[in-house]
Design an enzyme around this catalytic site. Structure first.
Site, mmCIF file in Angstrom:
data_model
loop_
_atom_site.group_PDB
_atom_site.id
_atom_site.type_symbol
_atom_site.label_atom_id
_atom_site.label_comp_id
_atom_site.label_asym_id
_atom_site.label_seq_id
_atom_site.Cartn_x
_atom_site.Cartn_y
_atom_site.Cartn_z
ATOM 1 N N ASP A 12 -57.616 -49.287 69.246
ATOM 2 C CA ASP A 12 -57.716 -48.956 70.666
ATOM 3 C C ASP A 12 -59.076 -49.361 71.233
ATOM 4 O OD1 ASP A 12 -56.861 -47.969 73.063
ATOM 5 O OD2 ASP A 12 -57.227 -45.869 72.581
ATOM 6 N N GLY A 13 -59.075 -49.822 72.472
ATOM 7 C CA GLY A 13 -60.330 -50.075 73.166
ATOM 8 C C GLY A 13 -60.610 -51.520 73.523
ATOM 9 N N HIS A 29 -58.828 -58.643 73.534
ATOM 10 C CA HIS A 29 -57.766 -58.812 72.530
ATOM 11 C C HIS A 29 -58.122 -59.919 71.534
ATOM 12 C CE1 HIS A 29 -55.311 -55.934 74.539
ATOM 13 N NE2 HIS A 29 -55.121 -56.668 75.615
ATOM 14 N N SER A 57 -46.859 -51.276 71.050
ATOM 15 C CA SER A 57 -45.964 -50.120 71.043
ATOM 16 C C SER A 57 -44.809 -50.316 72.021
ATOM 17 C CB SER A 57 -46.735 -48.847 71.417
ATOM 18 O OG SER A 57 -46.986 -48.812 72.811
ATOM 19 N N TRP A 61 -44.920 -52.110 77.014
ATOM 20 C CA TRP A 61 -44.204 -52.961 77.967
ATOM 21 C C TRP A 61 -44.562 -52.621 79.407
ATOM 22 C CZ3 TRP A 61 -42.147 -57.146 76.068
ATOM 23 C CH2 TRP A 61 -41.684 -57.149 74.750
ATOM 24 N N LEU A 123 -52.350 -57.361 48.958
ATOM 25 C CA LEU A 123 -52.386 -56.420 50.081
ATOM 26 C C LEU A 123 -51.093 -56.535 50.859
ATOM 27 C CD1 LEU A 123 -53.914 -54.458 52.063
ATOM 28 C CD2 LEU A 123 -54.641 -56.530 53.292
ATOM 29 N N ARG A 174 -58.260 -43.969 64.335
ATOM 30 C CA ARG A 174 -58.108 -44.388 65.730
ATOM 31 C C ARG A 174 -59.482 -44.615 66.341
ATOM 32 N NH1 ARG A 174 -53.994 -42.743 70.508
ATOM 33 N NH2 ARG A 174 -54.845 -44.201 72.028
#
Length: 231
Positions: A12-13, A29, A57, A61, A123, A174
């Site tokens: 987030d952010g 982004h 998420s 949208w 991973l 978060r």
């Protein structure tokens, strides 16, 4: 330091980071994508077996159409350009969410890169894409109904989640100072340790990540039980 098996991150952010610098949100982004790549490398180096990143998420949208198009284009181009690196580092890439609802190009990309990295085992990198925790539970229930199963228990529901063979996250991080799950891994997070930081995702450093792991390492995970020797 006790290292978790599975780390999940709500990244987030990005938008706030860009706004603080007078930049377009998409610039946040772009930087955030690089941080996600860095975190995957840190996890592999530390022996963490699963990393789940909340990329898009079911609620996202609601964002501007141009930003949504950019996000999916960035994901396809960024991961596509790093396929050789994923194979070299033995990173298995998987997607969870309502991927079938995405456009054909994105769906094909997701299927192809999953197939190409299927044998990697250093991973497990899981990208939550068009994902919502409530949607996942609803989809699981509908699968159970369609199979006409009876005597439903927790194990039945778990088997019908998007990735039933992935262990629950030990630690959920978060960034950006928000202190909520925002519809992320609602079923799987029942006993996850939660870690919140004020750092915006594009500024999230290896030092910040180690700090989160050290905090996790200090916690006692009781799973509802009483530990006899605790003070």
């Amino acid at each position: 330091m006790k290292v978790p098996e599975h780390v999940a991150i709500i990244m987030d952010g990005n938008g706030r980071w860009a706004k603080q610098r007078g930049l377009n949100r998409v610039e946040g982004h772009k930087v955030g994508a690089k941080v996600a790549e860095d975190v995957s490398k840190w996890c592999a180096d530390l022996g963490i077996k699963y990393l789940t990143l909340y990329a898009f998420s079911t609620e996202n949208w609601k964002r501007p159409e141009e930003e949504i198009k950019f996000l999916f284009r960035l994901m396809v181009e960024y991961l596509g350009e790093r396929l050789e690196m994923l194979l070299k580092e033995s990173v298995k890439l998987r997607f969870m969410g309502r991927v079938e609802e995405l456009n054909e190009e994105t769906k094909q990309f997701c299927r192809q890169i999953e197939e190409k990295t299927a044998e990697c085992n250093r991973l497990n990198l899981i990208v939550a894409l068009n994902y919502g925790g409530r949607a996942e539970i609803v989809d699981a229930v509908n699968k159970i109904i369609n199979e006409k199963l009876v005597n439903i228990d927790e194990n039945t529901i778990r088997k019908h989640l998007y990735l039933p063979n992935v262990p629950d996250p030990d630690l959920i991080i978060r960034t950006s100072g928000e202190k909520r799950l925002s519809n992320f891994l609602l079923w799987q997070s029942s006993y996850s340790e939660l870690y919140f930081t004020e750092v915006l995702w594009p500024d999230f450093s290896r030092e910040n990540f180690i700090e989160a792991l050290e905090e996790y390492s200090r916690r006692k995970r009781r799973y509802g039980a009483v530990i006899d020797n605790e003070k």
